[in-house]
Design a protein around this motif. Structure first.
Motif, PDB file in Angstrom:
ATOM      1  N   ILE A 160       0.920  -1.261  -0.084  1.00 46.93           N
ATOM      2  CA  ILE A 160      -0.114   0.101  -0.077  1.00 46.93           C
ATOM      3  C   ILE A 160       0.992   1.243   0.064  1.00 46.93           C
ATOM      4  CG2 ILE A 160      -1.464   1.169   1.419  1.00 46.93           C
ATOM      5  CD1 ILE A 160      -2.638  -1.674   2.083  1.00 46.93           C
ATOM      6  N   GLN A 161       0.512   2.082  -1.043  1.00 41.82           N
ATOM      7  CA  GLN A 161       1.294   3.442  -1.004  1.00 41.82           C
ATOM      8  C   GLN A 161       0.725   4.417  -0.355  1.00 41.82           C
ATOM      9  OE1 GLN A 161       0.419   5.991  -4.495  1.00 41.82           O
ATOM     10  NE2 GLN A 161       2.833   5.634  -5.233  1.00 41.82           N
ATOM     11  N   ILE A 162       1.190   5.139   0.831  1.00 42.55           N
ATOM     12  CA  ILE A 162       0.719   6.211   1.380  1.00 42.55           C
ATOM     13  C   ILE A 162       1.480   7.437   1.276  1.00 42.55           C
ATOM     14  CG2 ILE A 162       0.520   7.039   3.799  1.00 42.55           C
ATOM     15  CD1 ILE A 162       0.087   3.889   4.439  1.00 42.55           C
ATOM     16  N   PRO A 163       0.871   8.530   0.881  1.00 39.70           N
ATOM     17  CA  PRO A 163       1.592   9.632   0.486  1.00 39.70           C
ATOM     18  C   PRO A 163       1.922  10.585   1.695  1.00 39.70           C
ATOM     19  CG  PRO A 163      -0.481   9.894  -0.063  1.00 39.70           C
ATOM     20  CD  PRO A 163      -0.488   8.691   0.364  1.00 39.70           C
ATOM     21  N   VAL A 164       3.119  11.298   1.927  1.00 41.40           N
ATOM     22  CA  VAL A 164       3.524  12.107   3.145  1.00 41.40           C
ATOM     23  C   VAL A 164       3.945  13.308   2.415  1.00 41.40           C
ATOM     24  CG1 VAL A 164       4.796  12.071   5.023  1.00 41.40           C
ATOM     25  CG2 VAL A 164       3.900   9.827   4.330  1.00 41.40           C
ATOM     26  N   TYR A 165       3.715  14.287   3.098  1.00 40.50           N
ATOM     27  CA  TYR A 165       4.324  15.905   2.745  1.00 40.50           C
ATOM     28  C   TYR A 165       5.635  15.955   3.760  1.00 40.50           C
ATOM     29  CZ  TYR A 165       0.793  16.428  -0.764  1.00 40.50           C
ATOM     30  OH  TYR A 165       0.160  16.264  -1.760  1.00 40.50           O
ATOM     31  N   GLU A 166       6.950  16.214   3.156  1.00 36.35           N
ATOM     32  CA  GLU A 166       7.957  16.257   3.929  1.00 36.35           C
ATOM     33  C   GLU A 166       8.197  17.845   3.798  1.00 36.35           C
ATOM     34  OE1 GLU A 166      11.242  13.685   2.973  1.00 36.35           O
ATOM     35  OE2 GLU A 166      10.639  12.152   4.481  1.00 36.35           O
ATOM     36  N   TYR A 167       8.693  18.228   4.793  1.00 37.70           N
ATOM     37  CA  TYR A 167       8.934  19.689   4.842  1.00 37.70           C
ATOM     38  C   TYR A 167      10.581  19.872   4.666  1.00 37.70           C
ATOM     39  CZ  TYR A 167       9.459  24.558   6.525  1.00 37.70           C
ATOM     40  OH  TYR A 167       9.570  25.720   6.644  1.00 37.70           O
ATOM     41  N   ASP A 168      10.786  20.844   3.589  1.00 41.34           N
ATOM     42  CA  ASP A 168      12.331  21.138   3.352  1.00 41.34           C
ATOM     43  C   ASP A 168      12.470  22.163   4.011  1.00 41.34           C
ATOM     44  OD1 ASP A 168      14.209  20.268   0.657  1.00 41.34           O
ATOM     45  OD2 ASP A 168      14.786  21.972   1.829  1.00 41.34           O
ATOM     46  N   TYR A 204      15.474  23.899   3.883  1.00 41.72           N
ATOM     47  CA  TYR A 204      16.257  24.962   3.048  1.00 41.72           C
ATOM     48  C   TYR A 204      15.389  25.868   2.139  1.00 41.72           C
ATOM     49  CZ  TYR A 204      20.052  26.489   0.108  1.00 41.72           C
ATOM     50  OH  TYR A 204      20.826  27.235  -0.717  1.00 41.72           O
ATOM     51  N   LEU A 205      14.433  24.833   1.640  1.00 40.21           N
ATOM     52  CA  LEU A 205      13.462  25.797   0.747  1.00 40.21           C
ATOM     53  C   LEU A 205      12.222  26.366   1.509  1.00 40.21           C
ATOM     54  CD1 LEU A 205      13.803  23.218  -2.261  1.00 40.21           C
ATOM     55  CD2 LEU A 205      14.663  25.457  -2.262  1.00 40.21           C
ATOM     56  N   HIS A 206      11.882  25.833   2.494  1.00 42.71           N
ATOM     57  CA  HIS A 206      10.664  26.086   3.492  1.00 42.71           C
ATOM     58  C   HIS A 206       9.440  25.656   2.506  1.00 42.71           C
ATOM     59  CE1 HIS A 206      13.117  27.981   6.405  1.00 42.71           C
ATOM     60  NE2 HIS A 206      13.646  28.957   5.414  1.00 42.71           N
ATOM     61  N   MET A 207       9.398  24.504   2.189  1.00 39.10           N
ATOM     62  CA  MET A 207       8.333  23.902   1.314  1.00 39.10           C
ATOM     63  C   MET A 207       8.218  22.525   1.659  1.00 39.10           C
ATOM     64  SD  MET A 207       8.800  25.328  -2.589  1.00 39.10           S
ATOM     65  CE  MET A 207       7.846  24.541  -3.386  1.00 39.10           C
ATOM     66  N   HIS A 208       7.065  22.090   1.346  1.00 39.14           N
ATOM     67  CA  HIS A 208       6.651  20.640   1.358  1.00 39.14           C
ATOM     68  C   HIS A 208       6.700  20.094   0.095  1.00 39.14           C
ATOM     69  CE1 HIS A 208       4.788  22.050   5.248  1.00 39.14           C
ATOM     70  NE2 HIS A 208       4.996  20.844   5.751  1.00 39.14           N
ATOM     71  N   PHE A 209       7.273  18.740   0.291  1.00 34.93           N
ATOM     72  CA  PHE A 209       7.291  18.149  -1.102  1.00 34.93           C
ATOM     73  C   PHE A 209       6.675  16.791  -0.739  1.00 34.93           C
ATOM     74  CE2 PHE A 209      10.738  20.831  -1.697  1.00 34.93           C
ATOM     75  CZ  PHE A 209      10.506  21.287  -2.833  1.00 34.93           C
ATOM     76  N   LYS A 210       5.963  16.230  -1.918  1.00 32.32           N
ATOM     77  CA  LYS A 210       5.283  14.756  -1.598  1.00 32.32           C
ATOM     78  C   LYS A 210       6.268  13.672  -1.842  1.00 32.32           C
ATOM     79  CE  LYS A 210       1.264  12.469  -3.326  1.00 32.32           C
ATOM     80  NZ  LYS A 210       0.342  12.236  -4.583  1.00 32.32           N
ATOM     81  N   LYS A 211       6.080  12.934  -0.791  1.00 29.49           N
ATOM     82  CA  LYS A 211       6.830  11.694  -0.931  1.00 29.49           C
ATOM     83  C   LYS A 211       5.981  10.421  -0.616  1.00 29.49           C
ATOM     84  CE  LYS A 211      10.517   9.264   1.729  1.00 29.49           C
ATOM     85  NZ  LYS A 211      11.147   9.465   2.963  1.00 29.49           N
ATOM     86  N   ASN A 212       6.407   9.218  -1.097  1.00 27.40           N
ATOM     87  CA  ASN A 212       5.446   8.111  -1.039  1.00 27.40           C
ATOM     88  C   ASN A 212       5.925   7.134  -0.410  1.00 27.40           C
ATOM     89  OD1 ASN A 212       3.113   8.765  -2.860  1.00 27.40           O
ATOM     90  ND2 ASN A 212       4.236   8.348  -4.511  1.00 27.40           N
ATOM     91  N   ASN A 213       5.460   6.597   0.583  1.00 24.57           N
ATOM     92  CA  ASN A 213       5.864   5.534   1.678  1.00 24.57           C
ATOM     93  C   ASN A 213       4.951   4.446   1.075  1.00 24.57           C
ATOM     94  OD1 ASN A 213       7.719   7.230   2.861  1.00 24.57           O
ATOM     95  ND2 ASN A 213       6.359   7.632   4.728  1.00 24.57           N
ATOM     96  N   PHE A 214       5.995   3.159   1.178  1.00 23.02           N
ATOM     97  CA  PHE A 214       5.105   1.937   0.956  1.00 23.02           C
ATOM     98  C   PHE A 214       5.315   0.865   2.244  1.00 23.02           C
ATOM     99  CE2 PHE A 214       6.539   3.615  -3.284  1.00 23.02           C
ATOM    100  CZ  PHE A 214       5.309   3.208  -3.859  1.00 23.02           C
TER     101      PHE A 214
END
Lengths: 162, 265
Positions: A29-37, A39-49
């Protein structure tokens, strides 16, 4: 003496999408998580399995599923269990009206339009259609992961090899 | 210097023995020599997933728009031949094919915009281009168009699967198509990678074989085990009643064990 404190595992519910897996009693099962960067002060999408225990193979690939973590790991990989299939893929009902939907259109509306034009005999009919998933492993190879063919053997057909 | 060298030799022997005891250094031998699989062009029907459609078109059939005319039916043979599929360019045959393929899946007569009819029309075009590719393989312009069309159709099928699963399966059956999802990661095939994979597969087979034999062995012992269990449970119950204690074992448990023992013949 320091006491050994046994912490109870908090049970959490997670929502994810079922992906093809080669395990027989577990689904990936793929679970999307938004990780905070920072350096850029932004959230990026990352998929955990994760691997969820599913002995009856309830969920198909593409379903939106509710999973819960186990108190003890079943194996090294399997850490969760499948509780419910919330949105089965390609067979969604509108939660407000309770009608069946095909994309952004109601199925009843499609049938009404076809009647106005004069429905053809060979047109697809939902009532006469066989149960979902009857072409699995025959023509529809989406339930298991596809791999690149790395050997050839006439006695061993490889339906999932591309 | 010589002393150090001798020491080194001893060390190597010790380390080799250690490794052999802990890890599997020797892989099981493969039954056959590995051969690189033949590369198939992505345009060919084996890769694109086309099984072919039986259009049921005879050579004497009329071309598009001519089949409904009543005057042609009373004409002589030469005129009929001129309007048939056989004595016309291939484009006319493709027009007839498209009509036949659309009839299989169309919602109504004027339907050309739905997903089913779009995919059906694309498959007819793909069949034509694949036939052309077999004759002239150096026509790169048409080959590129064919590859783009196959990928476009695959994209439509992927979309349709998410929207409407049963209609997706209906299309696969009617148009005789097979659908594979895209690869998660594309790997360049090497000798090292493929032999390693084959060895892993062989190891898994051996493990499965051993597990199966062990399972069969355990199942063979089940009959005697349940027989013994029923006897011992009955004995414990009897002793407890004689001692004046409330029995912990019910008669149902004994009966269940007896029934299980009887089921193995």
């Amino acid at each position: 003496m320091a006491k050994q404190i046994v912490e109870k595992v908090k049970l959490k519910y997670l929502l994810g999408i079922c992906m093809p897996s080669s395990k027989t009693y577990a689904s990936r099962i793929q679970i999307p998580v938004y990780e905070y960067d920072e350096y850029l002060h932004m959230h990026f999408k990352k998929n955990n399995f994760i691997y969820a225990h599913d002995p009856d193979r309830v969920c198909k690939v593409g379903d939106t599923v509710l999973v819960q973590n186990l108190e003890e790991k079943l194996t090294k990989l399997i850490t969760h269990k499948v509780i419910e299939v919330i949105y089965p893929v390609g067979d969604i009902t509108d939660p407000i009206t309770g009608k069946k939907v095909a994309g952004s259109v109601y199925r009843d509306d499609i049938a009404e339009i076809n009647k106005l034009y004069g429905e053809s005999e060979n047109a697809f009919n939902y009532d006469k259609a066989p149960p979902k998933g009857y072409l699995e492993d025959k023509k529809d190879f989406t339930q298991k992961p596809v791999y690149k063919k790395y050997y050839e053997d006439p006695n061993d057909p490889q339906p999932y090899g591309v | 210097m010589n002393i150090i060298r001798r020491q080194f030799k001893n060390l190597s022997i010790i380390s080799k023995n250690l490794i052999q005891n802990t890890y599997c250094t020797k892989y099981p031998t493969l039954p056959e020599k590995w051969v690189m699989p033949i590369k198939i062009c992505s345009v060919e029907p084996q890769k694109s997933g086309d099984g072919g459609i039986d259009y049921k078109i005879a050579e004497t059939d009329y071309i598009q728009h001519f089949d409904k005319s009543k005057e042609l039916q009373n004409c002589n043979e030469i005129l009929n031949k001129l309007c048939s599929v056989k004595y016309n360019r291939k484009k006319e045959l493709v027009h007839v094919r498209r009509i036949k393929a659309l009839e299989l899946v169309q919602r109504h007569k004027l339907d050309r915009g739905s997903m089913e009819s779009r995919i059906a029309a694309a498959t007819v075009e793909i069949h034509r281009l694949q036939e052309h590719y077999n004759i002239c393989k150096k026509d790169i312009q048409s080959k590129v168009f064919l590859k783009e069309l196959i990928e476009k159709r695959r994209k439509w099928l992927k979309k349709l699967r998410l929207i409407d699963y049963s209609r997706f399966e209906f299309l696969l059956e009617k148009l005789n198509l097979t659908y594979h999802p895209p690869l998660e990661q594309d790997i360049r095939l090497t000798v090292k990678y493929s032999t390693k994979k084959l060895h892993e597969k062989r190891c898994d087979q051996i493990i499965q074989q051993k597990l199966d034999t062990y399972k069969a062995e355990l199942q063979g012992q089940q009959k005697d085990f349940f027989k013994e269990k029923a006897e011992k449970l009955a004995f414990i119950r009897k002793e407890e009643i004689e001692c004046g204690i409330v029995p912990t074992i019910t008669e149902l448990q004994i009966k269940e064990a007896e029934a299980k023992a009887a089921s193995f013949v």
